[in-house]
Design a protein around this motif. Structure first.
Motif, short mmCIF file in Angstrom:
data_model
loop_
_atom_site.label_atom_id
_atom_site.label_comp_id
_atom_site.label_asym_id
_atom_site.label_seq_id
_atom_site.Cartn_x
_atom_site.Cartn_y
_atom_site.Cartn_z
N GLY A 136 0.83 -1.21 0.00
CA GLY A 136 0.00 0.00 0.00
C GLY A 136 0.86 1.25 0.00
N ASP A 137 0.35 2.29 0.63
CA ASP A 137 1.06 3.57 0.66
C ASP A 137 2.43 3.44 1.35
N ALA A 138 2.51 2.51 2.30
CA ALA A 138 3.76 2.35 3.06
C ALA A 138 4.88 1.78 2.21
N SER A 139 4.57 1.33 1.00
CA SER A 139 5.64 0.82 0.12
C SER A 139 6.66 1.91 -0.16
N LYS A 140 6.25 3.16 -0.03
CA LYS A 140 7.18 4.27 -0.33
C LYS A 140 8.38 4.28 0.63
N PHE A 141 8.21 3.67 1.80
CA PHE A 141 9.33 3.67 2.75
C PHE A 141 10.46 2.74 2.32
N TRP A 142 10.22 1.95 1.29
CA TRP A 142 11.26 1.05 0.77
C TRP A 142 12.08 1.75 -0.34
N LYS A 143 11.51 2.85 -0.85
CA LYS A 143 12.17 3.54 -1.96
C LYS A 143 13.22 4.51 -1.43
N TYR A 144 14.33 4.60 -2.15
CA TYR A 144 15.40 5.50 -1.73
C TYR A 144 14.95 6.93 -1.99
N ASN A 145 14.84 7.72 -0.93
CA ASN A 145 14.32 9.07 -1.09
C ASN A 145 14.84 9.97 0.03
N PRO A 146 16.10 10.43 -0.09
CA PRO A 146 16.70 11.24 0.98
C PRO A 146 15.91 12.53 1.24
N ALA A 147 15.33 13.13 0.18
CA ALA A 147 14.60 14.40 0.38
C ALA A 147 13.41 14.17 1.31
N GLU A 148 12.67 13.09 1.04
CA GLU A 148 11.52 12.76 1.88
C GLU A 148 11.96 12.37 3.29
N ALA A 149 13.09 11.67 3.36
CA ALA A 149 13.61 11.27 4.67
C ALA A 149 13.96 12.50 5.49
N ASN A 150 14.58 13.48 4.85
CA ASN A 150 14.94 14.72 5.55
C ASN A 150 13.70 15.45 6.05
N LYS A 151 12.64 15.43 5.22
CA LYS A 151 11.38 16.09 5.62
C LYS A 151 10.83 15.42 6.88
N LEU A 152 10.89 14.08 6.90
CA LEU A 152 10.39 13.34 8.07
C LEU A 152 11.23 13.67 9.30
N LEU A 153 12.54 13.75 9.12
CA LEU A 153 13.42 14.07 10.26
C LEU A 153 13.12 15.48 10.77
N GLU A 154 12.88 16.38 9.85
CA GLU A 154 12.57 17.77 10.22
C GLU A 154 11.27 17.82 11.02
N ALA A 155 10.29 17.04 10.55
CA ALA A 155 8.98 17.02 11.22
C ALA A 155 9.07 16.47 12.63
N THR A 156 10.05 15.61 12.86
CA THR A 156 10.17 15.01 14.20
C THR A 156 11.12 15.81 15.10
N GLY A 157 11.64 16.91 14.57
CA GLY A 157 12.53 17.74 15.38
C GLY A 157 14.00 17.35 15.28
N TYR A 158 14.33 16.52 14.31
CA TYR A 158 15.73 16.11 14.15
C TYR A 158 16.31 16.66 12.84
N LYS A 159 16.00 17.91 12.60
CA LYS A 159 16.48 18.57 11.39
C LYS A 159 18.00 18.52 11.31
N ASP A 160 18.64 18.70 12.48
CA ASP A 160 20.10 18.69 12.51
C ASP A 160 20.68 17.30 12.74
N GLY A 161 19.85 16.32 12.57
CA GLY A 161 20.32 14.94 12.68
C GLY A 161 20.52 14.51 14.12
N PHE A 162 21.14 13.37 14.29
CA PHE A 162 21.46 12.84 15.61
C PHE A 162 22.54 11.78 15.43
#
Lengths: 329, 317
Positions: A136-162
């Motif tokens: 389903g929609d969660a299949s997108k988490f298997w695709k390589y997508n650093p831009a989307e990953a960064n957006k998710l990190l930003e949304a969780t408050g880890y914009k500057d990484g960890f």
């Protein structure tokens, strides 16, 4: 039927790759599994040998998380776990280790590759293919997508990484390829994000007792990589890996819904309904990302001499035909 | 001479003692739990009770100093300990392996000598001419390429171009001499010729030095032929430095044999040691390394003592 007695049983243990190769080419041994990048060369060197393609294995490779301080570590949030999965370029990783494009160029059939969901692709009846969006929609988490990953990190408050300490077996018993796979994966995680990976490689005993086989997973800030060997029926694999009462082999997070689905499929006698429950389980686990499905599984190639008869037919006895060179040597 | 020999032999004792302590301490940097754990079946791993009983069985629960004295005392009595992996006495396991490594190294040494001496002489005699250039270049190449690389190339190319590989099953010289030759010829040649590069260059340098000595000039002035000068005056004086260098080559041959045995699947001490390292088999690593050390020290002792025999002018005060 009367059968002849066995004259001899020879099982050479050849630890060196060059020696294994030489003994096969010279016709002293029957089978040889080359390194993936050398398949075409071996095919050229030994034109008389037959090439076989293996089936997809039934293992499940995962990166899983420690439970200590789970209330405060970044990966308590499923979006962080999803981001980590999206930072892993499964297609590039697979090509690196299967050499598939080169093999096709060399005239061989393409290597078959299947991406793991949270179930091993070796369980073909139950497995859902993330590449075909079967999750389903969660299949997108298997695709390589650093831009989307960064957006998710930003949304969780880890914009500057960890800092993400990642542990793997530091003993040499998993082989050099395992070490390389870990290194490449960790490198992918760091590329394009501000996540800093702190790689640690404890000795095998420490790794096995405290991390791989740790019932409580009482370690903090860590992720690990290895495989679970898959048992004959999927139930044993599902229970041991994802059910919270499985003990040392549990790799998920405690989740009543997961436990319930596993117990449901266990009690279900209708095969179609059972498949459907296991599909539901995979679709439920996909966005939760309690552990990161790691390397895609692929078929590989091996060589055998034609004078080894009945080869490749499981359950039948193989035998050496009279045209084997050095048959009595 | 006798006093020197005695002093030299006595010097071996503290060397071996220091080496045994160093070896023991370095190996024990790795925790014994790891070693025991690696020997266990997957199902028994993590079982504290099984591990504790094995630690006790192998004496690994005792304080380090006690473990050392037990091991060193055993060595003095000829008891090398018990392998963690096979649970068999190491002495028994080594009994069939020592001859393989010995033959490989000693015959390899003979090959080194047979190859390097005449080629070194030839190189010196033809100094700065084509044979000299060819020999020097080959010697440098042999010196630069590790023997395991040569071995890998030889194994691969023989298989590809001649579809031949050394037999897999090892046979002892006394059981099947031809079969033994088929298995051992290649590793012996590789180990022997691999070590010859260095010696060719040494022989050449020493001989050139000797050929510049006054007594050689006198011999030539007397009208002796170049061949006689070389045979009677120059080569004899080459013996001492040659023996020194060939003595120093023995450790190289022994250590090369560790890798060569593994590559050629030879059941010698070297392969035993490499396998023990991958299994963290403490007692085997300690005892086998110690045995290698004894062999190397003995070879150096023999080299030192042979000086007086080769050159009566040498005296030890």
């Amino acid at each position: 039927m009367r059968r002849p007695f066995i004259d001899r049983w020879r099982y050479p243990i050849l630890v060196e790759y060059a020696q294994r190769y030489a003994q096969f080419v010279s016709g002293n041994t029957t089978t040889f599994t080359p390194k993936q990048e050398e398949i075409l060369q071996v095919k050229k060197d030994v034109p008389g040998a037959q090439l076989f393609r293996t089936d997809i294995g039934r293992s499940l490779w995962l990166g899983w998380f420690g439970m200590k301080d789970i209330e405060s570590v970044p990966w308590r949030d499923e979006r962080v776990r999803q981001a980590i999965s999206m930072l892993f370029d499964r297609a590039a990783f697979s090509e690196e280790f299967t050499n598939s494009a080169e093999l096709v160029k060399g005239g061989l059939p393409a290597v078959e590759t299947r991406w793991q969901s949270h179930v091993s692709p070796g369980h073909a009846t139950y497995w859902l293919d993330p590449r075909k969006n079967e999750l389903g929609d969660a299949s997108k988490f298997w695709k390589y997508n650093p831009a989307e990953a960064n957006k998710l990190l930003e949304a969780t408050g880890y914009k500057d990484g960890f800092t993400l300490p990642a542990f793997s077996n530091g003993g040499n018993n998993y082989g050099a390829t395992y070490d390389r796979k870990v290194e490449i994966t960790l490198d992918m995680w760091q590329k394009g994000t501000k996540i800093k990976v702190n790689q640690q490689r404890p000795m095998y005993t420490e790794w096995f007792a405290n991390y791989y086989n740790s019932p409580t997973r009482d370690f903090s800030d860590v992720a690990f990589w290895t495989n679970n060997l898959v048992r004959p029926d999927i139930d044993q694999d599902l229970f041991s890996t994802w059910h919270s009462k499985s003990g040392a082999t549990f790799k998920g997070f405690k989740d009543a819904r997961v436990d319930d689905l596993i117990e449901q499929q266990r009690k279900e006698l209708d095969p179609q309904k059972r498949i459907s429950i296991i599909h539901d389980l995979q679709r439920y686990l996909a966005p939760k990302m309690y552990a990161i499905p790691w390397e895609p599984l692929s078929s590989s190639y091996y060589f055998r001499w034609p004078w080894l008869r009945n080869s490749g037919f499981p359950g039948y006895d193989e035998w050496l035909s009279a045209d084997m060179p050095r048959r009595n040597g | 001479m006798a006093v020197y020999a005695m002093r030299r032999i006595l010097l071996v004792v503290p060397t071996l003692f220091a080496l045994s302590v160093l070896l023991f301490v370095v190996i024990r940097v790795l925790p014994p739990d790891d070693a025991i754990e690696l020997q266990l079946d997957e199902r028994a791993r993590g079982d504290a009770q099984v591990k504790a009983s094995l630690m006790q069985y192998f004496g690994l629960h005792q304080p380090l100093w006690r473990q050392y004295t037990d091991w060193a005392g055993g060595l003095l009595r000829g008891d090398l300990g018990i392998s963690l992996n096979s649970r068999r006495p190491i002495r028994d396991e080594l009994a069939s392996r020592i001859p393989v490594s010995f033959e490989l190294s000693l015959i390899g040494l003979f090959v080194t000598w047979v190859v390097s001496f005449p080629l070194g002489v030839l190189s010196a005699v033809y100094q700065d001419r084509l044979p000299d250039y060819l020999l020097c270049t080959s010697a440098y190449l042999l010196d630069a390429i590790p023997s395991f690389v040569i071995a890998t190339l030889v194994i691969t190319y023989l298989a590809v171009y001649f579809t031949w590989a050394p037999p897999v099953k090892f046979t002892y010289l006394w059981d099947d001499p031809i079969g033994y030759l088929k298995i051992m010829l290649l590793p012996i040649l590789i180990i022997g010729i691999g070590a010859a590069g260095n010696l060719v260059r040494f022989t050449r340098t020493f001989l050139l030095e000797v050929l510049r000595q006054d007594y050689v000039r006198s011999a030539r002035a007397k009208g002796l032929s170049e061949r006689t000068v070389l045979r009677r005056h120059a080569l004899r004086n080459l013996a001492l430095p040659f023996v020194t260098v060939i003595g120093a080559t023995i450790p190289t041959l022994l250590t090369s044999s560790v890798i060569i045995e593994r590559l050629f699947n030879l059941p010698g001490m070297g392969r035993y040691l490499v396998t023990a390292v991958s299994q963290l088999d403490y007692p085997v690593i300690q005892s086998t390394t110690m045995l290698f050390a004894v062999l190397i020290l003995t070879s150096q002792l023999i080299t030192d003592l042979s000086y007086t025999w080769l050159d009566p002018r040498v005296s030890y005060k």
